[in-house]
Design an enzyme around this catalytic site. Sequence first.
Site, PDB file in Angstrom:
ATOM      1  N   ARG A  56     -18.519 -17.969  26.497  1.00  0.00           N
ATOM      2  CA  ARG A  56     -18.018 -17.883  25.127  1.00  0.00           C
ATOM      3  C   ARG A  56     -18.316 -16.524  24.538  1.00  0.00           C
ATOM      4  O   ARG A  56     -19.359 -15.937  24.788  1.00  0.00           O
ATOM      5  CB  ARG A  56     -18.657 -18.961  24.262  1.00  0.00           C
ATOM      6  CG  ARG A  56     -18.196 -20.366  24.556  1.00  0.00           C
ATOM      7  CD  ARG A  56     -18.684 -21.343  23.508  1.00  0.00           C
ATOM      8  NE  ARG A  56     -17.814 -21.380  22.348  1.00  0.00           N
ATOM      9  CZ  ARG A  56     -16.727 -22.141  22.270  1.00  0.00           C
ATOM     10  NH1 ARG A  56     -16.396 -22.909  23.269  1.00  0.00           N
ATOM     11  NH2 ARG A  56     -15.983 -22.119  21.187  1.00  0.00           N
ATOM     12  N   HIS A  72     -13.977 -15.919  11.665  1.00  0.00           N
ATOM     13  CA  HIS A  72     -14.234 -16.851  10.575  1.00  0.00           C
ATOM     14  C   HIS A  72     -15.514 -16.398   9.897  1.00  0.00           C
ATOM     15  O   HIS A  72     -15.892 -15.249  10.039  1.00  0.00           O
ATOM     16  CB  HIS A  72     -14.319 -18.285  11.097  1.00  0.00           C
ATOM     17  CG  HIS A  72     -15.375 -18.511  12.120  1.00  0.00           C
ATOM     18  ND1 HIS A  72     -15.159 -18.388  13.470  1.00  0.00           N
ATOM     19  CD2 HIS A  72     -16.671 -18.817  11.997  1.00  0.00           C
ATOM     20  CE1 HIS A  72     -16.274 -18.634  14.124  1.00  0.00           C
ATOM     21  NE2 HIS A  72     -17.224 -18.888  13.255  1.00  0.00           N
ATOM     22  N   CYS A 110      -8.705 -18.911  14.853  1.00  0.00           N
ATOM     23  CA  CYS A 110      -9.310 -19.424  16.075  1.00  0.00           C
ATOM     24  C   CYS A 110      -8.375 -20.338  16.873  1.00  0.00           C
ATOM     25  O   CYS A 110      -7.381 -19.865  17.403  1.00  0.00           O
ATOM     26  CB  CYS A 110     -10.625 -20.118  15.743  1.00  0.00           C
ATOM     27  SG  CYS A 110     -11.746 -20.122  17.138  1.00  0.00           S
TER      28      CYS A 110
END
Lengths: 483, 254
Positions: free
Chosen positions: B129, B195, B95
Amino acid sequence: MNATHKETMRTGGLTNRLFQVKKTGAIMVGKTLIAATRLLGRGGTTLPGRMAIRIKADLTEHLAAQLNQGTLVVTGTNGKTTTTALIRNILKAAGYSYIHNQSGSNMSWGVASALVASTSWRGTINADWALLEADEGAFPKIVQDTCPFVVMVTNIFRDQLDRFGEIDRIQDAIDRGLQLQPAGGFQVVNADDPSLISLGGAEGKKRLTYGLELDLPEDNFKNTGRDTKTCPLCKKKLVYKRIYFAHLGHYYCPSCSFRRPLPDVQLTGLKINADGTSRLEIKASGSQICINSPLPGTYNYYNLLAALTCALALQVPESIAVDALETANPSFGRMENFTVDNRELVMALIKNPVGANEVLRTILNKAEKATLLVAINDKIADGTDVSWLWDVDFEQLAAGSDLLSTTFASGLRAWDMAVRFKYAGLDQRLIQVDENSGNALRRSLQATPPGGKLYILPTYTAMLEIRRHLNQMGYGRPYWEER
Amino acid sequence: MGRQINICHLYPDQLNLYGDRGNMLALSCRARWRGIGLRIIPVEPGDQINFEQCDLLFMGGGQDSDQLLVAADLKKRQADLRRTIEAGMPVFAVCGSYQLLGNYYTAVSGEKIGGLGILDLYTEAGDKRLIGNAVISCGLWQPARTLVGFENHAGKTYCGPGLQPLGTVLKGFGNNGSDQKEGAVYKNVIGTYLHGSLLPKNPWLADHLLVKALEYRGQDSFLSELDDTTEIKAHHAAVYLARSWRHRMGSTRV
């Protein structure tokens, strides 16, 4: 605020009549849907409000303006529900009537649902207070709509990052909400959380803080879920003299003036009584208060302090507040007890690392043999990102494994949980996986001997499922029922 | 003497946003179960890193505010880092730190923040996002294997022409939501947005990193087989959920 709204409603004009029509329509649709969803055996806490505000966007504002006293809003990552339940007890004891949004339906539509449910079909509300639990993201909107007299912020921890993106944004949302509160009200804030103390919005409002003044052993799990460690003013690493859990404690910045304020309400003494209840000695505005509470764990001490501080803001007599706090039982899924077939079942909601760590620690402190069921869903209300499971100290369970008999993993993310247990070092032979929460509940009850204890740790929607199964088995009450 | 791997964990206090602890646990358990010693050396801003000691560098994701601090600190080590990466040191970056390894990041304000320039990629702040479960097909193995995780990033990353992606997006957004690419691989550096935590549920990637770390130090890189039944079930369950239309309806915020 109140007066202006009432004025508008009384004056005539086409717009106002149209407004009335839309408002009545919204209320009727909302109330019909609440009745319908309850018939279907659901809570009716989301859809009715959603539809009602779709019809009339500022419905909440107009309904809240009718309250005799005003609104109290509680937000923060952990402790909202328990704190709200405690304040509810206080309001009840003080003789106030109130409306509240129960069962964690704390988005703006949940608030609308709660208000609509208490409104007459003609659109009038007759209650002193609206006591509202607000999701951190929905907090600014709820404050804007309801103009609360008291806003309370419990803490900010890592939670549901899929939604907020980052902790900074949660902080921004809370900051905005605090700014939006009209002048003349109270802000009740946890002094031990450095991420709250820096937030502004106190102009023209009175800020009351609460915190712990105890010598407790330091937190053993400093590396998990600690989010705020830098000074909010100068970004230097904060130094702690005491840490109660996660980042809550006595902090100061070594390079600027930022430090923990001395709380208005302080927990100065703590004793665990023989019957397992806690005796809290509290110093508040010059007087010494003693509370014996059945609620376990440090996080509940914070909740009790928060509720007491709110009572002070409302000028509820001390003796009434203390009585109300002492008789409060654990709320919805927060270490809630059921007896099922001579087995003691304890349900404790888990939703983020800090809360889950505290629940695990409280369970292990009891030091009695038990079965464990952890049910993890990843729907919107649970948080869709399950990576938080890796920040929870499930290693504690491996260390106390002689206390655990079988451990069940369930829910949509049962296998994620099973992997987490494996890497936490739990004995693989004791781990059972059943994605179906109903089956997992039955199997875990079978695995618990009569007289034994079963801990159920579900995420939010998994808890609703399990509760439904329990209701079908004839235990517990439906979650939308007033207690 | 037995085999030993040293992992440098960069800035665990700042870059620890999305269950990065799970990645560390996966590496250390899977090494320990095979009798390989594994040491995790936390590196804090301002600390000296002894790259001679580091067999694998791990960097997680952080909040924007923390990330700027970290970027400034890491720039001071840029030359050392580049040299060791060229020499084959394995790096696993998730990330925020994946973005940091690139050439630059353009913030919403238009401000350009320089990266470490190790991976030929750049990142632009997006207006929304990119959040959700993701599945990619990853060519580190032949035949390709799937990796499943969760992504949550505002930045859209674009790789230069010479840079290999980590995989092709089967479900989710990947680097930028448009070119179906996810992550990047350069020498022994792996950067990714996934993740969840990534390594526990994708044990073959954890083992890949262990092999690379052993090879880098010239140690025997043979890894004995482990019983991965639970991990594989978790992998398949997660892939199923990521692909399930019904699950997406119940777990996607619009």
